[in-house]
Design an enzyme around this catalytic site. Structure first.
Site, short mmCIF file in Angstrom:
data_model
loop_
_atom_site.label_atom_id
_atom_site.label_comp_id
_atom_site.label_asym_id
_atom_site.label_seq_id
_atom_site.Cartn_x
_atom_site.Cartn_y
_atom_site.Cartn_z
N ARG A 103 0.55 -23.56 10.25
CA ARG A 103 1.74 -23.93 9.48
C ARG A 103 2.47 -25.03 10.24
NH1 ARG A 103 1.80 -18.16 9.63
NH2 ARG A 103 1.52 -17.20 7.57
N LYS A 115 4.72 -16.21 11.42
CA LYS A 115 5.87 -15.65 10.73
C LYS A 115 6.20 -14.27 11.29
CE LYS A 115 5.70 -17.90 6.21
NZ LYS A 115 5.58 -17.68 4.74
N HIS A 128 1.04 -28.38 4.71
CA HIS A 128 0.49 -27.13 4.18
C HIS A 128 -0.80 -27.39 3.38
CE1 HIS A 128 1.80 -23.00 4.50
NE2 HIS A 128 1.31 -22.75 3.30
N ARG A 186 -3.53 -26.93 5.72
CA ARG A 186 -3.76 -25.49 5.95
C ARG A 186 -4.61 -24.92 4.81
NH1 ARG A 186 -1.64 -20.71 8.41
NH2 ARG A 186 -0.98 -19.09 6.95
N HIS A 199 -2.25 -14.19 8.01
CA HIS A 199 -1.67 -13.54 6.84
C HIS A 199 -1.52 -12.05 7.10
CE1 HIS A 199 -3.01 -16.81 3.73
NE2 HIS A 199 -1.83 -17.07 4.27
N TYR A 229 -7.79 -18.08 -2.03
CA TYR A 229 -8.71 -19.16 -1.68
C TYR A 229 -10.12 -18.91 -2.23
CZ TYR A 229 -5.00 -20.61 1.43
OH TYR A 229 -3.79 -21.01 1.92
#
Length: 312
Positions: free
Chosen positions: A156, A180, A251, A254, A277, A286
């Site tokens: 990110r 995150k 992004h 990514r 994630h 994806y």
């Protein structure tokens, strides 16, 4: 009267360990709701103008949502704001400020999930070939490394800008990334990218870009940490050069990283770990890009597909 929105922001930063960018988004959404109820003539303290949570009702929330919908705000943005408000009132309930959550029965808007934008392999190959040869000029070498790391590691933008010299382990060819929610993960670095990183650090030291105590891996020409806007400008410029249309953000690289791995047969679980994630559902989108790519290849290659097109 307390500024409960400010308290919530500090709670997110200190206890939930959210990034500054995440706290900023949540705070802006809540301030927008505060401004709405202030304009509507209710649910705020008359002296301070701050939101009074005990006075907020379901009607206030519904009115805010409907105003955004009528103004043409994107469905995803409206749903994010609903989620933000729901989290805010959950926090207030835990703190004993309110005894009910007015957002509890507010449902998210339905929306068709868009496939993540990504760069096709031929364009990425052209881009990486253009960045293949090391430069002796710091800005050029830094910009190349920004693109190569974003695409090579699926980072990110915030993760890239928070990298320090200690994040890098060139001997093991790994990168320690803070994702995150302050969740740390270790991602591998491609051998070619690791070699370029060694050269980048040599150029950075030789040109004395950082003479102070700045510890960021990527620095501006003035020796301070590269900003999110700076990273965006670098990526946008390079993607434009190879003819990428539409989104040209960090992004997108990514998304490209994840899509290209899955097109090569990498399992969704491995891609989930590399991306950091928390939920497998976030990674599974994806697989749709992979299926679309298979359809295109199939329709080009199968004799009956070509025949069907001619018949039509």
């Amino acid at each position: 009267m307390m500024d409960y929105i400010g308290c919530f922001g500090r709670y997110m930063e200190a206890e939930r360990r959210c990034s500054e960018a995440t706290v900023d988004i949540y705070t802006r959404d809540l301030r927008a709701f505060e401004a709405y109820v202030r304009e509507s003539g209710g649910a705020v303290d008359e002296q301070t103008g701050w939101l009074e949570p005990r006075m907020v009702g379901v009607g206030d929330v519904r009115g805010w949502v409907m105003r955004d919908v009528e103004a043409g705000v994107a469905t995803g943005s409206v749903n994010r704001r609903i989620s933000t408000l729901r989290s805010f009132f959950r926090y207030l309930m835990r703190e004993g400020v309110v005894d009910r959550n007015p957002v509890h029965d507010i449902k998210a808007l339905r929306s068709g999930r868009r496939l993540p934008a990504f760069v096709d392999r031929s364009r990425m190959e052209r881009l990486t070939e253009a960045l293949e040869y090391p430069s002796e000029e710091y800005p050029l070498e830094r910009d190349a490394m920004v693109v190569l790391l974003l695409y090579g590691c699926g980072l990110r933008r915030s993760e890239l800008t928070s990298l320090t010299l200690q994040s890098l382990d060139l001997a093991e060819r790994t990168l320690r990334v803070m994702g995150k929610g302050a969740k740390e993960r270790v991602v591998p670095i491609l051998p070619t990218v690791a070699t370029r990183l060694e050269h980048y650090l040599q150029v950075r030291e030789r040109e004395k870009i950082c003479e102070g105590a700045e510890n960021c891996l990527f620095l501006s020409n003035k020796g301070v940490g590269l900003t999110a806007a700076g990273v965006y400008g670098i990526v946008r410029g390079y993607l434009s050069e190879v003819g990428v249309q539409g989104k040209r953000s960090p992004h997108v690289l990514r998304h490209t990283f994840a899509t290209h791995l899955m097109q090569q047969g990498v399992s969704v679980r491995v891609v989930q770990q590399l991306l950091g994630h928390a939920s497998l559902a976030a990674t599974q989108i994806y697989t749709h890009n992979t299926i679309e790519s298979l359809k295109k290849t199939y329709n080009k290659a199968h004799p009956r597909a070509a025949l069907t097109i001619k018949e039509k």
